[in-house]
Design an enzyme around this catalytic site. Structure first.
Site, PDB file in Angstrom:
ATOM      1  N   LYS A   1       0.890  -1.188  -0.066  1.00 26.00           N
ATOM      2  CA  LYS A   1      -0.181  -0.117   0.011  1.00 26.00           C
ATOM      3  C   LYS A   1       0.663   1.285   0.042  1.00 26.00           C
ATOM      4  CE  LYS A   1      -3.713  -2.320   2.233  1.00 26.00           C
ATOM      5  NZ  LYS A   1      -4.358  -2.751   3.540  1.00 26.00           N
TER       6      LYS A   1
ATOM      7  N   GLN B   1      -4.434  -1.022   9.623  1.00 23.57           N
ATOM      8  CA  GLN B   1      -4.338  -2.658   9.097  1.00 23.57           C
ATOM      9  C   GLN B   1      -4.994  -3.588   9.793  1.00 23.57           C
ATOM     10  OE1 GLN B   1      -3.052  -3.339   5.892  1.00 23.57           O
ATOM     11  NE2 GLN B   1      -3.948  -5.507   6.344  1.00 23.57           N
TER      12      GLN B   1
ATOM     13  N   ASP C   1     -10.795   3.125   4.599  1.00 19.61           N
ATOM     14  CA  ASP C   1     -11.134   1.854   4.410  1.00 19.61           C
ATOM     15  C   ASP C   1     -12.613   1.638   4.223  1.00 19.61           C
ATOM     16  OD1 ASP C   1      -9.603  -0.535   4.009  1.00 19.61           O
ATOM     17  OD2 ASP C   1      -9.312  -0.432   6.358  1.00 19.61           O
TER      18      ASP C   1
END
Ligand code: NAD
Length: 300
Positions: free
Chosen positions: A52, A96, A119
């Site tokens: 990422k 994460q 997200d």
């Protein structure tokens, strides 16, 4: 004849689109910023975070990764997130998942400023999607599935879509996105009866169950579009999806491979979400500046 839906190539298209938009912002002296938070030393998470970070940098986004020890306490993690919430150079925050045991992931997600929640998991963004309000940020994997359908010109409006899986991360948001685009959507899950018969009705079949090759060729309607979200590693080390690829390819009209289908799209959509969050933040700030200038002029 089968059309293989090349998610890797489509993801490159999205990444290039983002890179160009970021360049345009750079010409105005503005740079989108993404902060990725990794707690602990899970090797798979380390790889995802590194990918990422690299993809963001390649797009011209200012990426930073915060590496925190597995022993980090809830209150410390929330404090770090709060710092990122306050930091005007950070437009996107991603924690994460999964988090080490002892940390409450739902509370951590709620601690993120919804405007920076790239997200798309904050309750405010979930609610926006459920309300059909397109101003929220949408989870990257489902957004990537819809992008694949769009780039492949597979129409959603009027189509019968069956989504296998009802997770907050993939199944539910994917179903809502398809509904938003006027598809007729059915969500199936582990308690659904007669899955093969249900799947056989789908014009678009999306599998997000985490069960290697659960969907057999005989479940697929001839000519249907099949989006395989699953990523499963077999004991042999081979990566397979939730769809039995060799059977599906004989029946489906179009199909995403694993790997090289939905996977690459997820990172591409993260970059797009970061860009969107940054553009909104810049627009808000210049709106506020204009208002202040106008108020000053009126006072003069
Ligand atoms: P999850 O475990 O949270 O949810 C799985 C869902 O599948 C559940 O809703 C469950 O009810 C349903 N299910 C399980 N067994 C079933 C069965 N036999 N029949 C019907 N439904 C069943 O998983 P998730 O996070 O939604 O991920 C699903 C898959 O997608 C996994 O393989 C995961 O690795 C993959 N994934 C891929 C990406 C990507 O970038 N490509 C991103 C996220 C998840």
């Amino acid at each position: 004849m089968l059309r293989l839906l090349d998610g890797k190539a489509m993801a490159l298209t999205v990444r290039e689109r983002v890179r160009q938009a970021v360049q345009a912002l750079a010409r105005q002296g503005r740079t989108p910023g993404l902060a990725v938070v990794l707690v602990g030393d899970d090797p798979a998470s380390q790889v995802y975070v590194r990918n990422k970070d690299r993809a963001a940098r390649e797009a011209g986004i200012e990426a930073r990764t915060l590496l925190l020890a597995a022993s980090t306490r809830q209150v410390e993690l929330e404090a770090r997130i709060n710092e990122l919430n306050q930091d005007p150079s950070v437009h996107g925050i991603l924690v994460q998942l999964p988090l080490p045991s002892g940390l409450d992931a739902a509370r951590i997600v709620r601690a993120i400023d919804p405007a920076k929640d790239v997200d798309g998991l904050h309750p405010e963004n979930v609610a926006a999607l459920a309300m059909g309000d397109s101003t929220g940020l949408v989870p990257c994997t489902p957004a990537g599935c819809v992008e694949i359908l769009d780039q492949s010109q597979v129409p959603l409006a009027g189509s019968r879509v069956v989504v296998l899986g009802r997770s907050a991360l993939v199944g539910k948001p994917l179903a809502l996105l398809c509904l938003q685009r006027d598809a007729t959507v059915t969500i199936a899950h582990s308690k659904t009866l007669d899955l093969p018969q249900l799947c056989a009705q789908a014009d678009i079949l999306c599998a997000a169950v985490g069960r290697p090759e659960l969907v057999r060729g005989s479940w697929i309607r001839p000519g249907a579009c099949v989006i395989d979200v699953g990523i499963n590693r077999l004991a042999s080390g081979k990566l397979v999806g939730d769809v039995a690829f060799d059977e599906a390819r004989l029946v489906a009209g179009s199909l995403t491979p694993v790997p090289g289908g939905v996977g690459p799209m997820t990172i591409a959509m993260l970059l797009e979400n970061t860009l969107r969050a940054a553009q909104r933040s810049f627009a808000k700030r210049s709106g506020a500046t204009t208002q202040v200038a106008r108020a000053r002029q009126e006072r003069c």
